[in-house]
Design a protein around this motif. Structure first.
Motif, PDB file in Angstrom:
ATOM      1  N   GLY A 157      -7.045  -6.419   6.708  1.00 43.64           N
ATOM      2  CA  GLY A 157      -6.722  -7.305   5.603  1.00 43.64           C
ATOM      3  C   GLY A 157      -5.390  -6.922   4.977  1.00 43.64           C
ATOM      4  O   GLY A 157      -5.058  -5.743   4.863  1.00 43.64           O
ATOM      5  N   ILE A 158      -4.632  -7.931   4.564  1.00 44.76           N
ATOM      6  CA  ILE A 158      -3.331  -7.698   3.930  1.00 44.76           C
ATOM      7  C   ILE A 158      -3.289  -8.543   2.664  1.00 44.76           C
ATOM      8  O   ILE A 158      -3.354  -9.768   2.728  1.00 44.76           O
ATOM      9  CB  ILE A 158      -2.171  -8.062   4.884  1.00 44.76           C
ATOM     10  N   LEU A 179      -6.054   2.450  -7.458  1.00 45.86           N
ATOM     11  CA  LEU A 179      -5.790   2.896  -6.095  1.00 45.86           C
ATOM     12  C   LEU A 179      -4.570   3.790  -6.040  1.00 45.86           C
ATOM     13  O   LEU A 179      -3.574   3.557  -6.731  1.00 45.86           O
ATOM     14  CB  LEU A 179      -5.584   1.689  -5.183  1.00 45.86           C
ATOM     15  N   ASP A 180      -4.653   4.804  -5.212  1.00 46.94           N
ATOM     16  CA  ASP A 180      -3.533   5.720  -5.018  1.00 46.94           C
ATOM     17  C   ASP A 180      -2.816   5.312  -3.740  1.00 46.94           C
ATOM     18  O   ASP A 180      -3.276   5.573  -2.634  1.00 46.94           O
ATOM     19  CB  ASP A 180      -4.056   7.153  -4.907  1.00 46.94           C
ATOM     20  N   GLY A 181      -1.691   4.590  -3.884  1.00 45.67           N
ATOM     21  CA  GLY A 181      -0.950   4.147  -2.705  1.00 45.67           C
ATOM     22  C   GLY A 181      -1.238   2.699  -2.364  1.00 45.67           C
ATOM     23  O   GLY A 181      -1.723   1.924  -3.193  1.00 45.67           O
ATOM     24  N   TYR A 215     -15.244  -4.676   4.895  1.00 45.44           N
ATOM     25  CA  TYR A 215     -14.241  -5.711   5.148  1.00 45.44           C
ATOM     26  C   TYR A 215     -13.076  -5.174   5.987  1.00 45.44           C
ATOM     27  O   TYR A 215     -12.038  -5.805   6.084  1.00 45.44           O
ATOM     28  CB  TYR A 215     -13.724  -6.290   3.826  1.00 45.44           C
ATOM     29  N   GLY A 216     -13.239  -4.001   6.559  1.00 45.65           N
ATOM     30  CA  GLY A 216     -12.232  -3.443   7.454  1.00 45.65           C
ATOM     31  C   GLY A 216     -11.202  -2.583   6.751  1.00 45.65           C
ATOM     32  O   GLY A 216     -11.464  -1.992   5.696  1.00 45.65           O
ATOM     33  N   ILE A 217     -10.045  -2.535   7.344  1.00 45.30           N
ATOM     34  CA  ILE A 217      -8.906  -1.783   6.814  1.00 45.30           C
ATOM     35  C   ILE A 217      -8.084  -2.741   5.965  1.00 45.30           C
ATOM     36  O   ILE A 217      -7.854  -3.884   6.364  1.00 45.30           O
ATOM     37  CB  ILE A 217      -8.058  -1.236   7.975  1.00 45.30           C
ATOM     38  N   THR A 218      -7.614  -2.302   4.799  1.00 43.29           N
ATOM     39  CA  THR A 218      -6.865  -3.205   3.922  1.00 43.29           C
ATOM     40  C   THR A 218      -5.570  -2.557   3.448  1.00 43.29           C
ATOM     41  O   THR A 218      -5.575  -1.425   2.965  1.00 43.29           O
ATOM     42  CB  THR A 218      -7.699  -3.604   2.688  1.00 43.29           C
ATOM     43  N   THR A 219      -4.489  -3.296   3.590  1.00 44.14           N
ATOM     44  CA  THR A 219      -3.174  -2.867   3.116  1.00 44.14           C
ATOM     45  C   THR A 219      -2.764  -3.732   1.929  1.00 44.14           C
ATOM     46  O   THR A 219      -2.900  -4.958   1.978  1.00 44.14           O
ATOM     47  CB  THR A 219      -2.117  -3.011   4.234  1.00 44.14           C
TER      48      THR A 219
END
Length: 235
Positions: free
Chosen positions: A69-70, A104-106, A114-118
């Motif tokens: 996810g982005i 959030l840190d970063g 929901y997977g990996i999120t950027t």
């Protein structure tokens, strides 16, 4: 496009479920098709509506690394710790698409259902990064659109335009469940008849009437001969 990599498909869709349950069913069915064909999903990073459904379903089948996810930081809301609050929209407004329980840190949200999120700074960066992930994928990579609102139609039309301009050469598929996209497809046909889009380029935006048509259309996609032959330094 890299031959030995799995396909990466970006799905554009609504952050709400809509009123007709066929759209949620289509989101789930699309995730099952992706799992069957080892497709990795890139999407907008939200947890609600069609967006959340396709991501959560694919993670349950293929694991969190199959979903990326982005999401722009403006669409992430910090709630009280351990809150189960879901994103909600004011009438006519745009809700946060992701609620997290602490600052959030970063730029990464921890791996989840929901997977990996950027997290990215803005909408333009989100769309560019999603497109980059698709263009790095293997055969069958492309863009698929489920039902959605203003943002969804803007995203799919931008990727259609990028194909016409020669920025990418992958498929763009409208999953036209229950005739949801009939109006857009009628506009494309009219634009071709009126001479604003060439006949060849009128086929850039492909239609699938059923979820099972999506993967074959992506895999068999062939570029229009009418695309602009421009050098963007990446093909």
């Amino acid at each position: 496009m890299t031959e030995d990599k799995p396909a990466v498909v970006c799905v554009f869709c609504g952050a709400t479920a809509g009123k007709n349950p066929v759209h949620l069913e289509a989101a789930r069915a699309l995730a099952y098709e992706f799992h069957k064909h080892n497709v990795q999903l890139v999407y907008g990073g939200g947890t609600s509506g069609l967006m959340g459904e396709v991501a959560k379903t694919l993670v349950s089948l293929s694991g969190p690394k199959a979903v990326h996810g982005i999401i722009p930081r403006a669409l992430v809301k910090i709630s009280a710790k351990n809150s189960k609050e879901a994103p909600t929209a004011a009438a006519g407004g745009k809700a946060a698409e992701r609620v997290v329980s602490e600052a959030l840190d970063g730029d990464e949200i921890p791996e989840s259902e929901y997977g990996i999120t950027t997290i990215v700074p803005d909408m333009h960066t989100r769309k560019r990064l999603m497109a980059t992930k698709v263009m790095e994928g293997g055969p069958g990579s492309g863009f698929v659109t489920l039902a959605g609102g203003f943002g969804t139609i803007e995203e799919v039309m931008e990727m259609t335009t990028w194909n016409q301009l020669g920025i990418h050469r992958v498929g763009v598929v409208l999953l036209n469940i229950n005739g949801y996209w009939d109006g857009l497809l009628a506009w494309v046909r009219n634009a071709v008849e009126e001479g604003f889009i060439s006949g060849e380029n009128g086929s850039i935006l492909a239609e699938a009437l059923d979820v099972k048509e999506v993967w074959p259309k992506l895999l068999e996609y062939r570029c229009s001969e009418g695309r602009l032959k421009l050098n963007w330094g990446q093909e």
